[in-house]
Design a protein around this motif. Structure first.
Motif, mmCIF file in Angstrom:
data_model
loop_
_atom_site.group_PDB
_atom_site.id
_atom_site.type_symbol
_atom_site.label_atom_id
_atom_site.label_comp_id
_atom_site.label_asym_id
_atom_site.label_seq_id
_atom_site.Cartn_x
_atom_site.Cartn_y
_atom_site.Cartn_z
ATOM 1 N N LYS A 73 63.069 0.951 -26.036
ATOM 2 C CA LYS A 73 62.457 2.076 -26.753
ATOM 3 C C LYS A 73 61.111 2.494 -26.178
ATOM 4 O O LYS A 73 60.650 3.612 -26.409
ATOM 5 C CB LYS A 73 62.274 1.717 -28.239
ATOM 6 C CG LYS A 73 63.576 1.432 -28.970
ATOM 7 C CD LYS A 73 64.461 2.676 -29.013
ATOM 8 C CE LYS A 73 65.711 2.465 -29.851
ATOM 9 N NZ LYS A 73 66.660 1.525 -29.248
ATOM 10 N N GLN A 74 60.459 1.582 -25.438
ATOM 11 C CA GLN A 74 59.145 1.888 -24.862
ATOM 12 C C GLN A 74 59.056 1.346 -23.441
ATOM 13 O O GLN A 74 59.457 0.208 -23.171
ATOM 14 C CB GLN A 74 58.020 1.286 -25.707
ATOM 15 C CG GLN A 74 57.825 1.916 -27.066
ATOM 16 C CD GLN A 74 56.745 1.181 -27.860
ATOM 17 O OE1 GLN A 74 56.788 -0.039 -27.991
ATOM 18 N NE2 GLN A 74 55.789 1.924 -28.383
ATOM 19 N N PHE A 75 58.501 2.175 -22.556
ATOM 20 C CA PHE A 75 58.227 1.752 -21.174
ATOM 21 C C PHE A 75 56.779 2.128 -20.877
ATOM 22 O O PHE A 75 56.395 3.300 -20.992
ATOM 23 C CB PHE A 75 59.168 2.436 -20.185
ATOM 24 C CG PHE A 75 58.863 2.113 -18.745
ATOM 25 C CD1 PHE A 75 59.327 0.944 -18.170
ATOM 26 C CD2 PHE A 75 58.097 2.982 -17.975
ATOM 27 C CE1 PHE A 75 59.025 0.641 -16.842
ATOM 28 C CE2 PHE A 75 57.808 2.693 -16.645
ATOM 29 C CZ PHE A 75 58.276 1.517 -16.074
ATOM 30 N N ILE A 76 55.967 1.130 -20.519
ATOM 31 C CA ILE A 76 54.543 1.363 -20.291
ATOM 32 C C ILE A 76 54.200 1.005 -18.847
ATOM 33 O O ILE A 76 54.478 -0.111 -18.391
ATOM 34 C CB ILE A 76 53.672 0.526 -21.245
ATOM 35 C CG1 ILE A 76 54.114 0.723 -22.700
ATOM 36 C CG2 ILE A 76 52.198 0.895 -21.081
ATOM 37 C CD1 ILE A 76 53.404 -0.203 -23.684
ATOM 38 N N PHE A 77 53.580 1.944 -18.152
ATOM 39 C CA PHE A 77 53.191 1.731 -16.753
ATOM 40 C C PHE A 77 51.704 2.029 -16.570
ATOM 41 O O PHE A 77 51.271 3.157 -16.763
ATOM 42 C CB PHE A 77 53.998 2.625 -15.821
ATOM 43 C CG PHE A 77 53.494 2.614 -14.393
ATOM 44 C CD1 PHE A 77 53.602 1.470 -13.629
ATOM 45 C CD2 PHE A 77 52.909 3.742 -13.833
ATOM 46 C CE1 PHE A 77 53.124 1.438 -12.320
ATOM 47 C CE2 PHE A 77 52.440 3.731 -12.521
ATOM 48 C CZ PHE A 77 52.542 2.579 -11.759
ATOM 49 N N PRO A 78 50.892 1.033 -16.215
ATOM 50 C CA PRO A 78 49.498 1.291 -15.877
ATOM 51 C C PRO A 78 49.384 1.843 -14.458
ATOM 52 O O PRO A 78 49.642 1.133 -13.483
ATOM 53 C CB PRO A 78 48.824 -0.078 -15.984
ATOM 54 C CG PRO A 78 49.798 -0.934 -16.729
ATOM 55 C CD PRO A 78 51.144 -0.407 -16.352
ATOM 56 N N SER A 79 49.034 3.105 -14.357
ATOM 57 C CA SER A 79 48.754 3.735 -13.075
ATOM 58 C C SER A 79 47.296 3.439 -12.730
ATOM 59 O O SER A 79 46.835 2.317 -12.935
ATOM 60 C CB SER A 79 49.042 5.238 -13.173
ATOM 61 O OG SER A 79 48.796 5.903 -11.959
ATOM 62 N N SER A 80 46.538 4.421 -12.263
ATOM 63 C CA SER A 80 45.156 4.148 -11.866
ATOM 64 C C SER A 80 44.370 5.440 -11.711
ATOM 65 O O SER A 80 44.937 6.495 -11.378
ATOM 66 C CB SER A 80 45.134 3.388 -10.537
ATOM 67 O OG SER A 80 43.834 3.338 -9.983
ATOM 68 N N VAL A 81 43.071 5.349 -11.921
ATOM 69 C CA VAL A 81 42.176 6.474 -11.635
ATOM 70 C C VAL A 81 42.274 6.883 -10.167
ATOM 71 O O VAL A 81 42.049 8.045 -9.817
ATOM 72 C CB VAL A 81 40.711 6.105 -11.969
ATOM 73 C CG1 VAL A 81 40.232 4.934 -11.115
ATOM 74 C CG2 VAL A 81 39.769 7.292 -11.776
#
Length: 350
Positions: free
Chosen positions: A117-125
């Protein structure tokens, strides 16, 4: 009632280790090459996302455990510390690995009634590039270049954007944090301000044992001292991830959020002062790159010479959308100001 299952890739990294204690209300499955050094309860699965076969393995894991959320933290940031010096291998883990995780989620959601139900991806500045005059919003164009980490974050961010619609019933979150800070954090920029000889060579080890620091280096010119920068405390980032996992999935398919600490950005001059660093001025960016290349080749420093644009430019973000997203929880989740988050980087790690 059974706890919801969350899969955390890259669980053994610094952010994963800070996140784990916050996930006691979840059944956690950690995925990484090596198990995390933690007392937190979790199921660990050793998996190399740099290999094509990992897609099938991860799909079966998500399907068989009825995973409700995936937090994709697996990413090679520091080639020296991780030992991944080959750029193609790094790309396979970072960019292709992100695509493989999304493919596994896509397949699970195509075949299962109770999919992710949720997919979280930390990208970057860093996806916005190393130097821009006005604060970047989530809609600002990408300008990452030169530094492989930044380029890979940009490409991975684009992969998530392109594939999010195929996840069927899954809310996708792209978080674009500024530089991680905190006593436990070790990255290029923190290493530069701390002056830590992080190379793998014997001379670097000798310098560390003797407590010697490398100077913080900048080209000559007041503008380099006046350039502004933000930070996000790694614990605030962990709290944000946990907050998202606890809230109801968004009705919209994709949510993109810039993430930085509260308050005003810092100048590089203020950072150097806070770090009590010795400042070395060099004639220009070319000279700075040559010095970093020498220190890299001699295995004294772990800062790649390609990082020069990101150490000499100004890049700050507008985080109004994050404030609106968190609402009354903003101060509870983002507890550190930019200044306090940076200052905490010079305390003993806990």
């Amino acid at each position: 009632m059974a706890k919801p299952v969350v899969v955390v890739t890259g669980v053994s990294g610094n952010l994963g280790l800070r996140l784990l204690p916050l996930l006691r209300s979840f059944s956690v499955i950690g995925v990484d090459l090596n198990p995390p050094q933690t007392d937190c309860e979790l199921q660990f699965e050793s998996l190399d996302l740099g290999h094509e076969a990992s897609t099938r393995t991860l799909y079966e894991l998500l399907r068989d455990t009825h995973t409700s959320a995936v937090v994709h933290l697996a990413f090679v940031i520091d080639p020296v510390r991780t030992g991944v010096l080959d750029l193609d291998r790094m790309w396979q883990i970072n960019v292709a690995g992100t695509a493989r995780v999304m493919e596994a989620v896509t397949e699970v959601n195509r075949t299962a009634d109770d999919g992710v139900k949720q997919f979280i991806f930390p990208s970057s500045v860093s996806v916005y590039g190393p130097d821009f005059p006005t604060p970047a919003t989530e809609d600002s164009p990408f300008g990452a270049h030169t530094l492989p980490y930044a380029i890979h974050k940009r490409e991975s961010d684009e992969v998530v954007q392109q594939r999010c619609t195929a996840l069927r019933g899954c809310s996708v979150y792209i978080l674009r944090p500024h530089i991680f800070s905190g006593a436990s954090v070790d990255n290029y920029l923190m290493g530069a301000f701390r002056g830590t000889p992080n190379g793998k060579g014997a001379r670097a080890a000798k310098m560390r044992n003797e407590g010697k620091r490398l100077p913080c280096m900048l080209p000559r010119g007041q503008q380099y001292l006046d350039n502004k920068i933000q930070f996000i405390h790694v614990d605030d980032m962990a709290r944000l991830l946990c907050h998202i996992l606890r809230r109801e999935p968004e009705t919209q398919r994709l949510t993109v959020l810039n993430v930085a600490g509260r308050g005003e950005p810092l100048t590089f001059a203020r950072c150097i002062e806070t770090a009590h660093a010795k400042l070395l001025r060099v004639p220009g960016k070319w000279a700075m790159r040559q010095v970093l290349a020498f220190l890299w080749k001699q295995q004294i420093s772990a800062i790649p010479p390609e990082a020069v644009p990101y150490m000499t430019g100004q890049y700050i973000m507008n985080t109004d959308r994050l404030r609106r997203f968190l609402g009354p929880e903003y101060d509870h989740v983002i507890r550190y100001t930019v200044s306090d988050a940076f200052a905490d980087s010079f305390k003993a790690a806990t």
